[in-house]
Design a protein around this motif. Structure first.
Motif, PDB file in Angstrom:
ATOM      1  N   UNK A   1      36.124  18.637   3.959  1.00 14.04           N
ATOM      2  CA  UNK A   1      35.822  17.622   4.956  1.00 14.04           C
ATOM      3  C   UNK A   1      34.422  17.069   4.714  1.00 14.04           C
ATOM      4  N   UNK A   2      34.164  15.828   5.108  1.00 15.28           N
ATOM      5  CA  UNK A   2      32.847  15.220   4.882  1.00 15.28           C
ATOM      6  C   UNK A   2      31.820  15.562   5.971  1.00 15.28           C
ATOM      7  N   UNK A   3      31.978  16.727   6.590  1.00 12.76           N
ATOM      8  CA  UNK A   3      31.061  17.177   7.634  1.00 12.76           C
ATOM      9  C   UNK A   3      31.184  18.697   7.766  1.00 12.76           C
ATOM     10  N   UNK A   4      30.180  19.288   8.400  1.00  5.51           N
ATOM     11  CA  UNK A   4      30.178  20.735   8.642  1.00  5.51           C
ATOM     12  C   UNK A   4      30.867  21.043   9.964  1.00  5.51           C
ATOM     13  N   UNK A   5      31.523  22.198  10.021  1.00  5.79           N
ATOM     14  CA  UNK A   5      32.132  22.681  11.256  1.00  5.79           C
ATOM     15  C   UNK A   5      31.553  24.058  11.549  1.00  5.79           C
ATOM     16  N   UNK A   6      31.079  24.234  12.779  1.00  6.17           N
ATOM     17  CA  UNK A   6      30.475  25.500  13.176  1.00  6.17           C
ATOM     18  C   UNK A   6      31.145  26.023  14.430  1.00  6.17           C
ATOM     19  N   UNK A   7      31.476  27.304  14.433  1.00  4.86           N
ATOM     20  CA  UNK A   7      32.016  27.961  15.617  1.00  4.86           C
ATOM     21  C   UNK A   7      30.851  28.300  16.538  1.00  4.86           C
ATOM     22  N   UNK A   8      31.020  28.077  17.841  1.00  6.53           N
ATOM     23  CA  UNK A   8      29.921  28.338  18.770  1.00  6.53           C
ATOM     24  C   UNK A   8      30.471  28.848  20.090  1.00  6.53           C
ATOM     25  N   UNK A   9      29.562  29.046  21.030  1.00  4.14           N
ATOM     26  CA  UNK A   9      29.921  29.495  22.376  1.00  4.14           C
ATOM     27  C   UNK A   9      29.238  28.567  23.387  1.00  4.14           C
ATOM     28  N   UNK A  10      29.783  28.480  24.607  1.00  6.07           N
ATOM     29  CA  UNK A  10      29.237  27.533  25.583  1.00  6.07           C
ATOM     30  C   UNK A  10      27.741  27.673  25.844  1.00  6.07           C
ATOM     31  N   UNK A  11      27.223  28.896  25.893  1.00  3.25           N
ATOM     32  CA  UNK A  11      25.810  29.034  26.247  1.00  3.25           C
ATOM     33  C   UNK A  11      24.856  28.621  25.128  1.00  3.25           C
ATOM     34  N   UNK A  12      25.386  28.330  23.929  1.00  2.00           N
ATOM     35  CA  UNK A  12      24.545  27.855  22.822  1.00  2.00           C
ATOM     36  C   UNK A  12      24.602  26.336  22.643  1.00  2.00           C
ATOM     37  N   UNK A  13      25.522  25.677  23.335  1.00  2.00           N
ATOM     38  CA  UNK A  13      25.790  24.268  23.033  1.00  2.00           C
ATOM     39  C   UNK A  13      24.606  23.367  23.362  1.00  2.00           C
ATOM     40  N   UNK A  14      23.842  23.685  24.402  1.00  2.00           N
ATOM     41  CA  UNK A  14      22.697  22.833  24.726  1.00  2.00           C
ATOM     42  C   UNK A  14      21.627  22.911  23.640  1.00  2.00           C
ATOM     43  N   UNK A  15      21.468  24.077  23.038  1.00  2.00           N
ATOM     44  CA  UNK A  15      20.514  24.249  21.939  1.00  2.00           C
ATOM     45  C   UNK A  15      20.942  23.425  20.720  1.00  2.00           C
ATOM     46  N   UNK A  16      22.236  23.476  20.414  1.00  2.00           N
ATOM     47  CA  UNK A  16      22.754  22.703  19.280  1.00  2.00           C
ATOM     48  C   UNK A  16      22.647  21.201  19.555  1.00  2.00           C
ATOM     49  N   UNK A  17      22.931  20.805  20.767  1.00  2.00           N
ATOM     50  CA  UNK A  17      22.871  19.389  21.136  1.00  2.00           C
ATOM     51  C   UNK A  17      21.450  18.849  20.990  1.00  2.00           C
ATOM     52  N   UNK A  18      20.471  19.668  21.288  1.00  2.00           N
ATOM     53  CA  UNK A  18      19.070  19.234  21.205  1.00  2.00           C
ATOM     54  C   UNK A  18      18.645  18.917  19.771  1.00  2.00           C
ATOM     55  N   UNK A  19      19.382  19.421  18.792  1.00  2.00           N
ATOM     56  CA  UNK A  19      19.044  19.205  17.383  1.00  2.00           C
ATOM     57  C   UNK A  19      19.665  17.940  16.800  1.00  2.00           C
ATOM     58  N   UNK A  20      20.515  17.263  17.577  1.00  2.00           N
ATOM     59  CA  UNK A  20      21.196  16.073  17.080  1.00  2.00           C
ATOM     60  C   UNK A  20      20.248  14.877  17.140  1.00  2.00           C
ATOM     61  N   UNK A  21      19.974  14.295  15.979  1.00  2.00           N
ATOM     62  CA  UNK A  21      19.076  13.131  15.901  1.00  2.00           C
ATOM     63  C   UNK A  21      19.779  11.877  16.417  1.00  2.00           C
ATOM     64  N   UNK A  22      18.988  10.847  16.705  1.00  2.00           N
ATOM     65  CA  UNK A  22      19.531   9.605  17.258  1.00  2.00           C
ATOM     66  C   UNK A  22      20.554   8.937  16.342  1.00  2.00           C
ATOM     67  N   UNK A  23      20.389   9.109  15.031  1.00  2.00           N
ATOM     68  CA  UNK A  23      21.307   8.456  14.089  1.00  2.00           C
ATOM     69  C   UNK A  23      22.403   9.404  13.602  1.00  2.00           C
ATOM     70  N   UNK A  24      22.585  10.527  14.281  1.00  2.00           N
ATOM     71  CA  UNK A  24      23.615  11.504  13.926  1.00  2.00           C
ATOM     72  C   UNK A  24      24.651  11.611  15.037  1.00  2.00           C
ATOM     73  N   UNK A  25      25.770  12.270  14.715  1.00  2.00           N
ATOM     74  CA  UNK A  25      26.816  12.499  15.709  1.00  2.00           C
ATOM     75  C   UNK A  25      27.252  13.951  15.683  1.00  2.00           C
ATOM     76  N   UNK A  26      27.487  14.487  16.862  1.00  2.00           N
ATOM     77  CA  UNK A  26      28.086  15.813  16.983  1.00  2.00           C
ATOM     78  C   UNK A  26      29.341  15.676  17.828  1.00  2.00           C
ATOM     79  N   UNK A  27      30.432  16.213  17.313  1.00  2.00           N
ATOM     80  CA  UNK A  27      31.686  16.264  18.057  1.00  2.00           C
ATOM     81  C   UNK A  27      31.883  17.696  18.533  1.00  2.00           C
ATOM     82  N   UNK A  28      32.319  17.847  19.770  1.00  2.00           N
ATOM     83  CA  UNK A  28      32.580  19.173  20.331  1.00  2.00           C
ATOM     84  C   UNK A  28      34.071  19.279  20.620  1.00  2.00           C
ATOM     85  N   UNK A  29      34.714  20.243  19.955  1.00  2.00           N
ATOM     86  CA  UNK A  29      36.134  20.519  20.188  1.00  2.00           C
ATOM     87  C   UNK A  29      36.203  21.599  21.261  1.00  2.00           C
ATOM     88  N   UNK A  30      36.702  21.228  22.442  1.00  2.00           N
ATOM     89  CA  UNK A  30      36.640  22.099  23.617  1.00  2.00           C
ATOM     90  C   UNK A  30      38.017  22.703  23.891  1.00  2.00           C
TER      91      UNK A  30
END
Length: 196
Positions: free
Chosen positions: A57-86
């Motif tokens: 795939x042309x992107x990375x996929x990482x397994x995570x947990x709900x209490x870490x998602x805000x930390x990961x979201x804070x790392x997303x730059x303005x010109x980047x996208x993060x998709x969350x599969x819930x």
């Protein structure tokens, strides 16, 4: 931009929507990452199978947990996208994903039982731009028309693009999606238009 794909019901195309849309945006030159909050790890499994099969795939996929998602979201730059599969039915994951999202996609089949789970999330997503995506759509059926009418009657935003019921979409699991994006390219266009 952070986009979560949520529904309280399983089997409505959340992971497929996440993976196809992430591919569309990555193919458009945007740096994309996918965070898999589902304990079953369906998105991660998809990525690993694609990698093992020589079709990464042309992107990375990482397994995570709900209490870490805000930390990961804070790392997303303005010109980047993060998709969350819930995952379905996991209130902690749904709430955590909604809290960090700029846009929420609610995939659903047109059956009344599936649509009823969308209504359950209405209040939770009301403060965030969102839209319902009709998946497994069988054109020309009364169920699809009834779903459109129900969403309109409830004043729920929905995508004009609808994802068809196609066997080759099920076969995409474990491969890089494409070249036919089955309408997800139009969904991507609509997201960008809604976020202007």
């Amino acid at each position: 931009m952070i986009i979560a794909t949520i529904n309280a019901k399983g089997g409505v195309g959340k992971t497929t929507t996440t993976m196809f849309l992430a591919t569309v945006f990555a193919q458009r030159g945007i740096t994309v990452a996918v965070t898999d909050l589902d304990r079953q790890g369906s998105a991660l499994d998809w990525a690993e199978r694609a990698e093992d099969g020589g079709d990464p795939l042309p992107f990375e996929v990482e397994l995570s947990i709900p209490k870490r998602i805000d930390r990961q979201a804070a790392l997303v730059a303005d010109d980047e996208m993060m998709f969350i599969d819930v995952p379905p039915g996991d209130e902690n994951a749904i709430e955590a994903a909604i809290a960090v999202s700029d846009f929420i996609i609610m995939p659903t089949r047109s059956a009344a039982a599936d649509l009823s789970r969308v209504w359950e999330l209405r209040d939770a997503v009301s403060g965030t731009p969102h839209a319902v995506l009709l998946t497994f759509a069988r054109k020309g059926t009364s169920a699809l028309e009834a779903a459109r009418e129900a969403l309109e009657a409830e004043d729920m935003p929905r995508f004009e693009a609808e994802i068809p019921l196609r066997e080759d979409m099920h076969l995409a699991f474990g491969y890089c999606p494409g070249p036919d994006m089955h309408g997800y390219d139009q969904v991507a266009d609509e997201i960008m238009e809604m976020m202007k």
